[in-house]
Write a protein that holds these residues in place. Structure first.
Motif, PDB file in Angstrom:
ATOM      1  N   ASP A 100       0.866  -1.180   0.000  1.00  0.00           N
ATOM      2  CA  ASP A 100       0.000   0.000   0.000  1.00  0.00           C
ATOM      3  C   ASP A 100       0.904   1.232   0.000  1.00  0.00           C
ATOM      4  O   ASP A 100       1.367   1.687   1.045  1.00  0.00           O
ATOM      5  N   ALA A 102       0.333   4.424  -0.726  1.00  0.00           N
ATOM      6  CA  ALA A 102      -0.171   5.659  -0.115  1.00  0.00           C
ATOM      7  C   ALA A 102      -0.038   5.594   1.404  1.00  0.00           C
ATOM      8  O   ALA A 102       0.184   6.595   2.068  1.00  0.00           O
ATOM      9  N   ASN A 103      -0.186   4.385   1.952  1.00  0.00           N
ATOM     10  CA  ASN A 103      -0.096   4.218   3.403  1.00  0.00           C
ATOM     11  C   ASN A 103       1.317   3.865   3.850  1.00  0.00           C
ATOM     12  O   ASN A 103       1.585   3.753   5.035  1.00  0.00           O
ATOM     13  N   ASP A 104       2.209   3.659   2.894  1.00  0.00           N
ATOM     14  CA  ASP A 104       3.590   3.255   3.196  1.00  0.00           C
ATOM     15  C   ASP A 104       3.641   2.008   4.080  1.00  0.00           C
ATOM     16  O   ASP A 104       4.293   1.985   5.135  1.00  0.00           O
ATOM     17  N   ARG A 126      10.164   2.479  -2.403  1.00  0.00           N
ATOM     18  CA  ARG A 126      10.200   2.682  -0.961  1.00  0.00           C
ATOM     19  C   ARG A 126      11.389   1.922  -0.361  1.00  0.00           C
ATOM     20  O   ARG A 126      11.974   1.045  -0.987  1.00  0.00           O
ATOM     21  N   LEU A 212       6.945   1.159   5.557  1.00  0.00           N
ATOM     22  CA  LEU A 212       7.893   1.523   4.506  1.00  0.00           C
ATOM     23  C   LEU A 212       8.298   2.991   4.660  1.00  0.00           C
ATOM     24  O   LEU A 212       7.543   3.793   5.208  1.00  0.00           O
TER      25      LEU A 212
ATOM     26  N   ILE B 233      -3.367  13.740  -0.109  1.00  0.00           N
ATOM     27  CA  ILE B 233      -2.603  12.514   0.123  1.00  0.00           C
ATOM     28  C   ILE B 233      -1.363  12.467  -0.771  1.00  0.00           C
ATOM     29  O   ILE B 233      -0.280  12.064  -0.334  1.00  0.00           O
ATOM     30  N   ARG B 240       6.909  13.526   2.287  1.00  0.00           N
ATOM     31  CA  ARG B 240       7.695  12.463   2.943  1.00  0.00           C
ATOM     32  C   ARG B 240       8.940  12.153   2.121  1.00  0.00           C
ATOM     33  O   ARG B 240      10.027  11.971   2.656  1.00  0.00           O
ATOM     34  N   PRO B 353      -5.921   3.555   7.568  1.00  0.00           N
ATOM     35  CA  PRO B 353      -4.799   3.586   6.632  1.00  0.00           C
ATOM     36  C   PRO B 353      -4.964   4.847   5.779  1.00  0.00           C
ATOM     37  O   PRO B 353      -6.090   5.169   5.373  1.00  0.00           O
ATOM     38  N   VAL B 354      -3.870   5.545   5.530  1.00  0.00           N
ATOM     39  CA  VAL B 354      -3.955   6.790   4.770  1.00  0.00           C
ATOM     40  C   VAL B 354      -4.667   6.558   3.433  1.00  0.00           C
ATOM     41  O   VAL B 354      -5.434   7.394   2.956  1.00  0.00           O
ATOM     42  N   SER B 355      -4.456   5.366   2.874  1.00  0.00           N
ATOM     43  CA  SER B 355      -5.056   5.040   1.577  1.00  0.00           C
ATOM     44  C   SER B 355      -6.579   4.917   1.644  1.00  0.00           C
ATOM     45  O   SER B 355      -7.241   4.911   0.606  1.00  0.00           O
TER      46      SER B 355
END
Lengths: 473, 473
Positions: A100, A102-104, A126, A212, B233, B240, B353-355
């Motif tokens: 994922d 976007a969520n690392d 990553r 990540l 996002i 980051r 989750p950010v996603s």
């Protein structure tokens, strides 16, 4: 065929239940320090199969020894000699379930080889920062079970710091589905960290959600010649201040270690001459930059320049390119090999508050010289984490056997010294069988009692990796 | 006088055993949402006294409610109405025992006020990064008990990530002396993380060894106007990558939130005009640099400039100085105050989750509009951690009572939505009494069972903060 073996074969198919000679690769550790026997070695292919195996073993009151890449250093993955236990290999749980970006995060199964996970992260743009010598064959499940350390701890922490969620099969064969990609979750007790580092004695980790990080854009490496341990510590402090989180490596090496490497492998030359080459200490410094090669180098030169001017650093070589950087790291990585080439040594994996490192080395060196005159000290480690590989080799007038005859004394002297200076007798390798019996001497008794209560609560039958970490009846 | 109260008075002195009306400040939470009664409030002055208090209470089968600064949001530090419990205040355990600059750690007692610890670290030339709204009155013991989050989590993690060692009084009144300043220690089960976040239900944390960090040399703050959540996002991801560990803040705010602040407090002006001021989303971005003001600013302008050019950011205001930076943060911090000024709202502290954040907001908004037409959504939070404060206020044609009458429905709809998207119903505030009864609906049943087993193993009498986190019989 024993009832349990029959049931396991019905469950997994004969191909995945190894018996007799087929079990050989699984019943000794890779260094051949521990040997055992197994009723069978099973290789389940899914979390559900792991759960079924555990249930069957529980019904038959049969112990289970979980095993990943079998690269551990403390015998935690080797069964005892009774031949009663089933070894459960996680090798077939080797899927990366989900990345994922976007969520690392990535969800991976326990049997994934560490190097493959590093590569998968890189392929997704990553960094998965866990890195250690065995990365080509160790599994993430084993890394999790032992809370592995490695060379990037200074910046990214130990394995436990890289995990957001876990999937675990309990000693009763239930599945805790705790794969969560959340950086904040305050809904009860932290079971994740309880299973991480428990060396398979509380359950079997079958999958994990890993963090990540962004890939660094540039890296800079230098070898510093240092006049004293105090200087090494002052330079660490200045590097932390000057580089912040960009400081990703700070490896300490006694001068003798590098000169030993040079002696054993003359093609690996120390990049210093004259007085600098004779320094008592060296440090390998690494900076990872999120900006550019140019910026990394300018920043690096500014901070190291100040330290040279202040006299904290005697001399410095900054790698000009990746080849030179690799050569510097290769010097560091060759220490254990050079050590091995000159005969067996007695090894310790200890940690201390950084403020006690100098005291520790002074005290331990003196106590050992008094007890075993003429021995040589081989000292290197991850100073940024307070983690020393403090090893002891025979002196020129001593036989290997004479040294090894004193092994227990040497262990005791070093560990007593560590303990008196508030350190740990196992920094990154774990307890396993190797340090199980001495652990109670160095651990707070209340802490030991709490550990036993937790073991009893989660594994009342005592079937999960018995004889590891704790002595249970 | 009851036997236990007499024994406690003999132990601590009458001055430190509060009875009757004197207990009032300790038996309700600061928001007056929870009310209880106490047999007595005790204020022990040392870890040994805490242990003695716990032993006496255990002998009398009397429950204990530990309490720090009493600033919690979930009622975890408030006793029930029975009047059977002793409230144990850690306020007098307020010494900083030791600061170790070379090791970058400090040993502090549980009753230390967070702000005092931040200051002590600064006085030693270091950063203790935990920072949250209640820092002037909350105690580190309470922060540890709830694993507090705050505004620096993106870079430094939650409270648990800032701790190396603990000292804990067990429910039996034993003292676990686990104050360790070690960054690597693999000698058994991770009890530290088990006690952190357990909200006083497994024992009483009396002291901790905390990590210190280098102080940043410069900080840069910007407010970004964004066209969509997807852009928010994407910008987080780019920040980051571009800033690495220098990215220390990324706060998301719905456009309506900032416009509400501007409406309630006209002196707080949005630094945008025209279309930009009407943006659906804003983000507050903070960079902390270990190098210089100039470098921070150049870096910041380079990354934000690229995002502007790519159209991911519609408009950006970069603070020119500390005053402007504070004004930008003040906009963010004023959202809850403006929210309060316009009437009561229904609040949620969730993480995802950010996603899944964009999906969550879309689904939750739609489900709530269907159930309670006309409500307003007040959405802001620490996007970098996936943590949203997702609040719901009455619409223009709705009374406050009409909204609050639907509170349980709103909770359920939001939490169901969070759960279906793999989020947590409590990101940083904990469980306490507030979410205890709904926790089992959202937690894996195996996980709940493991939590009960651990509670039973460590506190078989069930006397440590009963009725919090778990329902026990």
């Amino acid at each position: 065929m024993n009832d349990l073996v029959k049931a396991l074969t019905d469950l997994l198919g004969a191909e995945y239940v190894l018996l007799g000679d087929e079990t050989a690769p699984y019943v000794a550790d890779w260094r051949e320090r521990y040997h055992g026997k197994a009723l069978a070695v099973v290789r389940p292919g899914s979390t559900e199969e792991v759960a079924q195996v555990v249930k069957l073993c529980a019904q038959h009151a049969t112990p289970i020894v979980p095993q990943g890449g079998n690269t551990g250093l403390c015998g935690a993955a080797t069964p005892d000699m009774s031949g009663n236990a089933v070894v459960l290999s996680t090798a077939r749980l080797n899927r990366i379930r989900h990345i994922d970006s976007a969520n690392d995060t990535m969800d991976v199964e326990a049997g994934c080889i560490l190097q493959n996970l590093q590569q998968a992260a890189r392929d997704a743009g990553r960094l998965f920062p866990l890195s250690l010598a065995a990365e080509g064959s160790c599994t993430i499940g084993g890394n999790l079970a032992t809370n592995a350390g490695g060379t990037q701890v200074l910046r990214y922490g130990n394995t436990r710091d890289l995990v957001l969620g876990l999937e675990v099969v309990t000693p009763q064969g239930e599945i805790w589905r705790g794969l969560r990609g959340l950086r904040k979750d305050n809904t009860g007790y932290d079971l994740r960290n309880l299973f991480i580092g428990s060396e398979g004695t509380l359950g079997i980790i079958t999958a994990a959600t890993l963090k990540l990080y962004p890939l660094p854009v540039a890296q800079c490496t230098a070898l510093l010649a240092l006049g004293s341990l105090d200087d090494a510590i002052a330079v660490l402090s200045a590097a932390r201040q000057g580089f912040g989180a960009s400081l990703t490596g700070y490896e300490l090496m006694a001068g003798d270690c590098l000169r030993l490497v040079n002696q054993c492998y003359p093609q690996q030359r120390l990049p210093f001459e004259g007085e600098s080459a004779a320094s008592p200490w060296f440090a390998l410094l690494e900076l990872s930059d999120s900006e550019s090669e140019t910026h990394a180098r300018e920043r690096f030169e500014a901070v190291v320049g100040e330290l040279l001017e202040a006299g904290r650093v005697l001399d410095a070589v900054i790698a000009e390119n990746i080849t030179q950087s690799k050569a510097l790291w290769h010097l560091r990585e060759s220490i254990p090999l050079a050590e091995k080439d000159t005969g067996k040594s007695i090894k310790h994996d200890v940690s201390l508050p950084v403020s006690n490192i100098a005291d520790f080395i002074e005290r331990a060196n003196a106590a050992l010289q008094a007890a075993v005159p003429g021995i040589r000290h081989i000292i290197f480690g991850h100073l940024g984490d307070g983690n020393l590989h403090y090893n002891v080799a025979r002196g020129p007038d001593m036989s290997e056997d004479a040294l090894l005859a004193r092994q227990e004394d040497v262990y005791r002297i070093v560990h007593d010294c560590v303990h008196s200076l508030k350190g740990s007798i196992s920094a990154e390798h774990g307890v396993g069988q190797l340090k199980r019996d001495i652990l109670p001497q160095y651990k707070d008794p209340v802490e030991m009692a709490l550990m036993h209560r937790i073991k009893q609560a989660l594994d009342p039958q005592g079937l999960m990796n018995p004889g590891k970490v704790l002595v249970t009846s």
